[in-house]
Design a protein around this motif. Structure first.
Motif, PDB file in Angstrom:
ATOM      1  N   GLN A  24       1.053  -1.049  -0.238  1.00 13.18           N
ATOM      2  CA  GLN A  24      -0.395  -0.578  -0.122  1.00 13.18           C
ATOM      3  C   GLN A  24       0.644   0.789   0.182  1.00 13.18           C
ATOM      4  OE1 GLN A  24      -2.083   0.256   3.457  1.00 13.18           O
ATOM      5  NE2 GLN A  24      -3.536   1.958   3.152  1.00 13.18           N
ATOM      6  N   LYS A  28      -2.656   5.791  -2.130  1.00 17.43           N
ATOM      7  CA  LYS A  28      -3.569   4.961  -2.102  1.00 17.43           C
ATOM      8  C   LYS A  28      -2.937   3.612  -2.314  1.00 17.43           C
ATOM      9  CE  LYS A  28      -7.029   7.728  -3.474  1.00 17.43           C
ATOM     10  NZ  LYS A  28      -7.902   7.258  -3.604  1.00 17.43           N
ATOM     11  N   LEU A  29      -3.941   2.796  -2.094  1.00 14.98           N
ATOM     12  CA  LEU A  29      -3.987   1.237  -1.283  1.00 14.98           C
ATOM     13  C   LEU A  29      -3.095   0.415  -2.950  1.00 14.98           C
ATOM     14  CD1 LEU A  29      -6.440   0.142   0.875  1.00 14.98           C
ATOM     15  CD2 LEU A  29      -4.493   1.388   1.276  1.00 14.98           C
ATOM     16  N   THR A  31      -2.342  -3.200  -4.317  1.00 13.96           N
ATOM     17  CA  THR A  31      -2.061  -4.463  -3.818  1.00 13.96           C
ATOM     18  C   THR A  31      -0.573  -5.431  -4.273  1.00 13.96           C
ATOM     19  OG1 THR A  31      -4.571  -4.510  -4.406  1.00 13.96           O
ATOM     20  CG2 THR A  31      -3.704  -7.270  -4.712  1.00 13.96           C
ATOM     21  N   LEU A  36      -0.994  -5.028   2.469  1.00 14.62           N
ATOM     22  CA  LEU A  36      -1.380  -3.756   2.279  1.00 14.62           C
ATOM     23  C   LEU A  36      -0.897  -3.133   2.812  1.00 14.62           C
ATOM     24  CD1 LEU A  36      -5.565  -3.396   1.535  1.00 14.62           C
ATOM     25  CD2 LEU A  36      -3.832  -4.189  -0.597  1.00 14.62           C
ATOM     26  N   TYR A  38       1.020   0.511   4.041  1.00 13.43           N
ATOM     27  CA  TYR A  38       0.495   2.481   3.789  1.00 13.43           C
ATOM     28  C   TYR A  38       2.227   2.766   4.201  1.00 13.43           C
ATOM     29  CZ  TYR A  38      -0.768   7.138   4.832  1.00 13.43           C
ATOM     30  OH  TYR A  38      -0.259   8.141   5.435  1.00 13.43           O
ATOM     31  N   GLU A  68      -8.835  -5.998  -2.709  1.00 19.97           N
ATOM     32  CA  GLU A  68     -10.316  -5.599  -2.664  1.00 19.97           C
ATOM     33  C   GLU A  68     -10.996  -5.321  -1.348  1.00 19.97           C
ATOM     34  OE1 GLU A  68      -9.405  -2.201  -5.107  1.00 19.97           O
ATOM     35  OE2 GLU A  68      -8.323  -3.050  -5.343  1.00 19.97           O
ATOM     36  N   LYS A  71      -9.722  -3.058   1.828  1.00 20.59           N
ATOM     37  CA  LYS A  71     -10.276  -1.661   1.346  1.00 20.59           C
ATOM     38  C   LYS A  71     -11.695  -1.346   2.154  1.00 20.59           C
ATOM     39  CE  LYS A  71      -6.942  -1.801  -2.851  1.00 20.59           C
ATOM     40  NZ  LYS A  71      -7.088  -0.565  -4.142  1.00 20.59           N
ATOM     41  N   PRO A  76      -8.275   0.858   6.378  1.00 19.53           N
ATOM     42  CA  PRO A  76      -7.466   0.803   4.554  1.00 19.53           C
ATOM     43  C   PRO A  76      -8.378   1.480   3.798  1.00 19.53           C
ATOM     44  CG  PRO A  76      -6.844  -1.491   5.691  1.00 19.53           C
ATOM     45  CD  PRO A  76      -7.606  -0.571   6.947  1.00 19.53           C
ATOM     46  N   LYS A  77      -9.585   1.290   4.724  1.00 18.73           N
ATOM     47  CA  LYS A  77     -10.256   2.146   3.772  1.00 18.73           C
ATOM     48  C   LYS A  77     -10.505   3.865   3.748  1.00 18.73           C
ATOM     49  CE  LYS A  77     -15.619   3.382   4.232  1.00 18.73           C
ATOM     50  NZ  LYS A  77     -16.754   3.416   4.756  1.00 18.73           N
ATOM     51  N   GLU A  80      -7.119   4.963   1.520  1.00 14.34           N
ATOM     52  CA  GLU A  80      -8.250   4.965   0.339  1.00 14.34           C
ATOM     53  C   GLU A  80      -9.165   6.183   0.320  1.00 14.34           C
ATOM     54  OE1 GLU A  80      -8.796   3.139  -3.562  1.00 14.34           O
ATOM     55  OE2 GLU A  80      -7.282   3.026  -1.989  1.00 14.34           O
TER      56      GLU A  80
END
Length: 322
Positions: A24, A28-29, A31, A36, A38, A68, A71, A76-77, A80
């Motif tokens: 991540q 943005k994340l 794949t 993921l 960040y 996906e 997210k 993670p949400k 994103e």
């Protein structure tokens, strides 16, 4: 980080399932390889700086092999959607359920690959991930600087092992999937050993208490202020230390430990091997600063004993005064 081991074994040496990975970016994340990742702003520019790391465990609805899904909720949400954090965020995906041994394997690989501050590792998860957070924190109590389980639960009889781990628990009062009592029982069992445990109940929230949780700005301030627990030696009157001298026998396994004293420390002897145990107050001692295992003395005279707080409480009673 090595899993806690018994005092006897520690004295003698000193004293599953498939996990998937992915990646991540800081905006943005992305794949890659099954988890993921960040990376915060400044990570690429400052090649010497180490960063805190947060391990996020998703809920049962995000299981599988489609990243996906990860997210959809939680941290993670937020990433994103464009939220920036000052920490590395790792969000693995479980195919079935969370296995702490596999997560530990992941943590070891991350520590080798990224510039991570090992005194500032944090764990959080929601629903199934809340259960996973409790389980991993109990199995590896010296690893995380703080733990944040959200609408989860676990085994209250084992939660005392987290006595040195700062913990903030969240749950919705109207949760009809994981009942509030699942968190309440864990908090009630932990509080006698860890009085600073925090518990927030959102009165109008159902199972989705994670939205309110991860939108709580004070959570991140609190979490990032925590560092991995380490014992700190204190000075204790030599007469108090001398009073603990004697031969002690485990009430179950019949292991024998001889306790003698040296300047400012106690010396435990098991099978002709010696190790210093150091005081962090006049009744409580530790073996290694970063290992959450301690030895607590109590009683007087013939009733004197010590308890080893390890994966279980092991009682050693004095059979002969030295």
């Amino acid at each position: 980080m090595i899993k806690q081991i018994s005092l006897l074994f520690l004295l003698l040496i000193c004293l599953g399932s498939k996990t998937v990975f992915a990646q991540q970016s800081h905006q943005k994340l992305i794949t890659e390889m099954g988890y993921l990742l960040y990376l915060p702003e400044g990570y690429q520019q400052d090649t010497l700086k180490k960063f805190p790391l947060v391990l996020f465990l998703h809920g049962s609805g995000e299981r599988g092999n489609d990243l996906e899904k990860v997210k959809v909720n939680g941290l993670p949400k937020l990433v994103e959607a464009g939220k920036k954090f000052p920490f590395i965020l790792v969000s693995p995906q479980a195919e079935e359920g969370w296995e702490s041994k596999d997560l530990m394997r992941l943590m070891r690989s991350l520590q080798k690959k990224y510039r991570i501050d090992e005194d500032r590792l944090y764990l959080t998860g929601l629903s199934m991930g809340g259960y996973g957070s409790w389980d991993m924190a109990i199995k590896y109590p010296g690893l995380f600087a703080a733990v944040v389980p959200v609408c989860g639960g676990g085994d209250p009889s084992k939660v005392w092992i987290m006595r040195h781990t700062p913990t903030w628990v969240f749950h919705g009062a109207k949760d009809d999937v994981v009942p509030l009592r699942a968190s309440q029982e864990m908090v009630d069992a932990l509080r006698p050993y860890n009085p600073s445990v925090k518990f927030t109940v959102f009165p109008e929230a159902g199972h989705d208490s994670w939205t309110d949780t991860y939108n709580t700005d004070s959570l991140y301030t609190w979490m990032l202020s925590q560092k991995r627990f380490k014992y700190s030696k204190v000075a204790v009157d030599q007469g108090i230390l001398d009073n603990y001298r004697g031969i002690y026998v485990n009430t179950k396994g019949k292991d024998t430990v001889v306790i003698s004293s040296g300047p400012g420390v106690l010396i435990a002897t098991v099978k002709n091997r010696k190790i210093e145990i150091q005081p962090y107050d006049q009744h409580q001692f530790f073996v290694q600063a970063a290992e959450p295992l301690d030895v607590v003395f109590s009683g007087k005279g013939k009733k004197q004993q010590f308890v080893v707080n390890d994966e279980e409480k092991k009682v050693y009673k004095m059979v002969k005064k030295e």
